[in-house]
Design a protein around this motif. Structure first.
Motif, PDB file in Angstrom:
ATOM      1  N   ALA A 201       0.826  -1.202   0.000  1.00 20.64           N
ATOM      2  CA  ALA A 201       0.000   0.000   0.000  1.00 20.64           C
ATOM      3  C   ALA A 201       0.864   1.257   0.000  1.00 20.64           C
ATOM      4  N   ALA A 202       1.910   1.269   0.841  1.00 19.29           N
ATOM      5  CA  ALA A 202       2.807   2.421   0.884  1.00 19.29           C
ATOM      6  C   ALA A 202       3.520   2.613  -0.454  1.00 19.29           C
ATOM      7  N   LEU A 203       3.928   1.512  -1.076  1.00 18.35           N
ATOM      8  CA  LEU A 203       4.619   1.605  -2.367  1.00 18.35           C
ATOM      9  C   LEU A 203       3.672   2.046  -3.478  1.00 18.35           C
ATOM     10  N   GLU A 204       2.416   1.647  -3.389  1.00 19.40           N
ATOM     11  CA  GLU A 204       1.439   2.082  -4.388  1.00 19.40           C
ATOM     12  C   GLU A 204       1.239   3.585  -4.302  1.00 19.40           C
ATOM     13  N   LEU A 205       1.119   4.105  -3.089  1.00 20.72           N
ATOM     14  CA  LEU A 205       0.983   5.552  -2.926  1.00 20.72           C
ATOM     15  C   LEU A 205       2.249   6.277  -3.362  1.00 20.72           C
ATOM     16  N   ALA A 206       3.395   5.711  -3.035  1.00 18.74           N
ATOM     17  CA  ALA A 206       4.650   6.320  -3.495  1.00 18.74           C
ATOM     18  C   ALA A 206       4.689   6.369  -5.019  1.00 18.74           C
ATOM     19  N   GLY A 207       4.216   5.299  -5.667  1.00 16.86           N
ATOM     20  CA  GLY A 207       4.175   5.276  -7.115  1.00 16.86           C
ATOM     21  C   GLY A 207       3.243   6.315  -7.697  1.00 16.86           C
ATOM     22  N   ALA A 208       2.254   6.744  -6.898  1.00 16.86           N
ATOM     23  CA  ALA A 208       1.343   7.799  -7.330  1.00 16.86           C
ATOM     24  C   ALA A 208       1.848   9.181  -6.939  1.00 16.86           C
ATOM     25  N   GLY A 209       3.072   9.252  -6.414  1.00 19.53           N
ATOM     26  CA  GLY A 209       3.672  10.536  -6.069  1.00 19.53           C
ATOM     27  C   GLY A 209       3.310  11.057  -4.701  1.00 19.53           C
ATOM     28  N   VAL A 210       2.766  10.222  -3.824  1.00 21.71           N
ATOM     29  CA  VAL A 210       2.327  10.647  -2.498  1.00 21.71           C
ATOM     30  C   VAL A 210       3.402  10.310  -1.466  1.00 21.71           C
ATOM     31  N   ASP A 211       3.973  11.316  -0.820  1.00 23.13           N
ATOM     32  CA  ASP A 211       4.956  11.123   0.257  1.00 23.13           C
ATOM     33  C   ASP A 211       5.984  10.057  -0.130  1.00 23.13           C
ATOM     34  N   VAL A 212       6.623  10.249  -1.244  1.00 22.64           N
ATOM     35  CA  VAL A 212       7.414   9.181  -1.857  1.00 22.64           C
ATOM     36  C   VAL A 212       8.502   8.660  -0.927  1.00 22.64           C
ATOM     37  N   ALA A 213       9.370   9.526  -0.450  1.00 16.70           N
ATOM     38  CA  ALA A 213      10.503   9.070   0.356  1.00 16.70           C
ATOM     39  C   ALA A 213      10.022   8.400   1.643  1.00 16.70           C
ATOM     40  N   ARG A 214       9.040   9.017   2.279  1.00 19.22           N
ATOM     41  CA  ARG A 214       8.542   8.489   3.554  1.00 19.22           C
ATOM     42  C   ARG A 214       7.898   7.124   3.363  1.00 19.22           C
ATOM     43  N   ASN A 215       7.109   6.966   2.324  1.00 18.11           N
ATOM     44  CA  ASN A 215       6.426   5.694   2.111  1.00 18.11           C
ATOM     45  C   ASN A 215       7.383   4.589   1.690  1.00 18.11           C
ATOM     46  N   VAL A 216       8.385   4.924   0.887  1.00 19.02           N
ATOM     47  CA  VAL A 216       9.364   3.908   0.498  1.00 19.02           C
ATOM     48  C   VAL A 216      10.188   3.483   1.708  1.00 19.02           C
ATOM     49  N   GLU A 217      10.582   4.435   2.533  1.00 23.13           N
ATOM     50  CA  GLU A 217      11.344   4.114   3.742  1.00 23.13           C
ATOM     51  C   GLU A 217      10.545   3.198   4.663  1.00 23.13           C
ATOM     52  N   TRP A 218       9.257   3.476   4.791  1.00 28.85           N
ATOM     53  CA  TRP A 218       8.406   2.633   5.636  1.00 28.85           C
ATOM     54  C   TRP A 218       8.277   1.235   5.047  1.00 28.85           C
ATOM     55  N   ALA A 219       8.078   1.141   3.749  1.00 31.75           N
ATOM     56  CA  ALA A 219       7.976  -0.169   3.105  1.00 31.75           C
ATOM     57  C   ALA A 219       9.246  -0.990   3.332  1.00 31.75           C
ATOM     58  N   GLU A 220      10.396  -0.342   3.274  1.00 35.05           N
ATOM     59  CA  GLU A 220      11.649  -1.061   3.528  1.00 35.05           C
ATOM     60  C   GLU A 220      11.703  -1.573   4.962  1.00 35.05           C
ATOM     61  N   ALA A 221      11.278  -0.755   5.909  1.00 34.55           N
ATOM     62  CA  ALA A 221      11.294  -1.183   7.308  1.00 34.55           C
ATOM     63  C   ALA A 221      10.340  -2.362   7.522  1.00 34.55           C
ATOM     64  N   LEU A 222       9.182  -2.300   6.915  1.00 35.17           N
ATOM     65  CA  LEU A 222       8.213  -3.385   7.039  1.00 35.17           C
ATOM     66  C   LEU A 222       8.775  -4.702   6.509  1.00 35.17           C
ATOM     67  N   MET A 223       9.375  -4.659   5.324  1.00 33.06           N
ATOM     68  CA  MET A 223       9.866  -5.886   4.723  1.00 33.06           C
ATOM     69  C   MET A 223      11.143  -6.386   5.390  1.00 33.06           C
ATOM     70  N   ASP A 224      11.945  -5.483   5.934  1.00 32.32           N
ATOM     71  CA  ASP A 224      13.113  -5.909   6.708  1.00 32.32           C
ATOM     72  C   ASP A 224      12.671  -6.688   7.937  1.00 32.32           C
ATOM     73  N   TRP A 225      11.603  -6.195   8.596  1.00 26.93           N
ATOM     74  CA  TRP A 225      11.090  -6.907   9.762  1.00 26.93           C
ATOM     75  C   TRP A 225      10.588  -8.286   9.361  1.00 26.93           C
ATOM     76  N   LEU A 226       9.837  -8.368   8.275  1.00 29.53           N
ATOM     77  CA  LEU A 226       9.282  -9.646   7.854  1.00 29.53           C
ATOM     78  C   LEU A 226      10.384 -10.660   7.553  1.00 29.53           C
ATOM     79  N   VAL A 227      11.426 -10.224   6.862  1.00 24.86           N
ATOM     80  CA  VAL A 227      12.531 -11.135   6.539  1.00 24.86           C
ATOM     81  C   VAL A 227      13.202 -11.635   7.813  1.00 24.86           C
ATOM     82  N   LYS A 228      13.388 -10.745   8.756  1.00 21.96           N
ATOM     83  CA  LYS A 228      14.076 -11.108   9.994  1.00 21.96           C
ATOM     84  C   LYS A 228      13.258 -12.058  10.853  1.00 21.96           C
ATOM     85  N   ARG A 229      11.936 -11.846  10.919  1.00 23.00           N
ATOM     86  CA  ARG A 229      11.129 -12.579  11.890  1.00 23.00           C
ATOM     87  C   ARG A 229      10.275 -13.699  11.287  1.00 23.00           C
TER      88      ARG A 229
END
Length: 426
Positions: A201-229
């Motif tokens: 969802a965050a990446l979709e909004l980033a792709g639409a130009g909405v809060d791009v840096a913030r949403n991509v950074e959040w998506a990375e944190a989310l997926m880093d957590w998933l990989v780790k746990r």
């Protein structure tokens, strides 16, 4: 699929050929036909909601206007299917998308900036982060499909003012919550589906130009957590962490791995960080390994084995594998996705009405499908009828599961519709 007589299904008859029926159908035509069939059968314009002809799984007994109405989850899955259809054939389903979007308002609780699992009423706090993250993602896609900016505006509101509240950045345990109602079992779990869906969802909004840096950074944190746990050593994603000690629930649903593959591919497109693509490759390899956990564990012959999961989950795996194939052009990903779609079309589809069952494990549906499965595999395993394939009227619920009538659900057919649209683009 050609009809097979009951006599030919007798146990002890020769095994059915391994090869699936050829040629494969025109997937785009089948997808369009199923889209219209499901809308005609399940959408009720008078109440502006999806309703079942008879009580079944995911329906709710209610007043006359909403009785047999579907909860939010299957409703948004069919909304998702309509958006996929519109992206493939612009203009064809635009009005239906608008009607369903307006109908979903009855589920929304404006003060929470979120959608409830059932209709909104005072005191209803039964809301889920995965449902709302799915909606964010597909609402952005709906704007892309139709050009209507109100969908993207709603998506931004839901993500910022509701979904973000479910994220635990502490890492102890971290991850995304499943829901908010403390009276509901499992809402405090930290689950893969909410985590990956929120990243998408965050990446979709980033792709639409909405809060791009913030949403991509959040998506990375989310997926880093998933990989780790939650990423297991076999390359597949486990379901979640369960309180109070946050032990791992190790079940491996097809959609959890499919969502994670897609999120990592989209992150790679955004960041060009090689480890994202490598993680997606690892999970993709595991997802098409026919001896792995995403296939029916009863079937030992790889040529006769297919994904074990339900129609509404396998579409997410197909989506992830398709995204990975677009980047890598690994022919195995495309071939296995098409192979499983062909299995669904030939065996999970009911030729009597061209609607789809829930189970890809045919021995969970009914006796004819069970006998067909035994002939296909040569395996002597008892029929285990799934109550979610059956009607739930009060009279039916007093009967043994195997004696209840089989019904087709919105959820299974929404998933099948999405699957057909996905493979139509391969």
């Amino acid at each position: 699929m050609t009809e097979i007589s009951r006599r030919e299904l007798l146990v002890g008859a020769p095994l059915l050929p391994v090869a699936l029926a050829q040629p494969q159908p025109n997937w785009a035509i089948e997808a369009a036909l199923l889209t219209d069939r499901v809308q005609t059968l399940f959408w009720d314009p008078r109440s502006a909601m999806y309703r079942a002809p008879v009580h079944g799984p995911e329906t709710v007994p209610s007043g006359p206007a909403h009785d047999r109405g579907y909860v939010l989850w299957p409703s948004i899955e069919m909304f998702h299917a309509l958006v996929e259809a519109e992206l493939c054939r612009p203009g064809r389903w635009r009005d239906q998308i608008a009607a369903v979007y307006d109908g979903l308002e009855k589920y929304r609780h404006p003060p929470a900036h979120a959608y409830n699992a059932w209709l909104d009423f005072p005191g209803n706090v039964d809301r889920y982060y995965d449902d709302n993250a799915i909606l964010v993602r597909l609402l952005v896609k709906a704007t892309r499909a139709t050009g209507d900016p109100r969908y993207r505006a709603r998506a931004r509101d839901v993500l910022e003012n509701f979904v973000r509240r479910g994220w635990d950045p502490s890492g102890e345990p971290g991850g995304m919550l499943w829901g908010v109602d403390p009276s509901r079992q499992g809402t405090s779990d930290r689950v893969a589906c909410s985590t990956s869906m929120t990243a998408l969802a965050a990446l979709e909004l980033a792709g639409a130009g909405v809060d791009v840096a913030r949403n991509v950074e959040w998506a990375e944190a989310l997926m880093d957590w998933l990989v780790k746990r939650l990423l297991d050593t076999d390359g597949l994603v486990m379901d979640g962490l369960v309180p109070p000690d946050y032990s791992v629930r190790r079940v491996k649903w097809t959609y959890n791995t499919g969502l994670a593959i897609q999120a990592h591919v989209l992150l790679w497109r955004r960041t060009r960080r090689r480890e994202r693509l490598e993680l997606a490759r690892t999970m993709g390899e595991a997802a098409i390994r026919r001896t792995g956990s995403l296939y029916d564990g009863l079937v030992r012959d790889p040529e006769r084995n297919f994904w074990w999961d339900s129609s509404f989950f396998t579409a997410y795996l197909a989506d992830g594998l398709t995204e990975l194939w677009r980047v890598t052009r690994d022919a195995r990903l495309r071939a296995e996705t098409l192979r499983n779609a062909a299995f669904a079309y030939q065996y999970v589809r009911d030729p009597s009405d061209n609607l789809y069952f829930r189970n890809w494990r045919l021995w969970r549906i009914d006796r004819p499908r069970w006998e067909l499965w035994r002939r296909r595999t040569g395996i002597d395993h008892p029929l285990e009828p799934d109550e979610d394939e059956r009607g739930r009227s009060p009279d039916n619920m007093r009967r043994p599961v195997g004696e209840r009538p089989v019904v087709k659900s919105l959820l299974s057919n929404a998933g099948a519709t999405r699957l057909l649209w996905i493979v139509s683009r391969l």
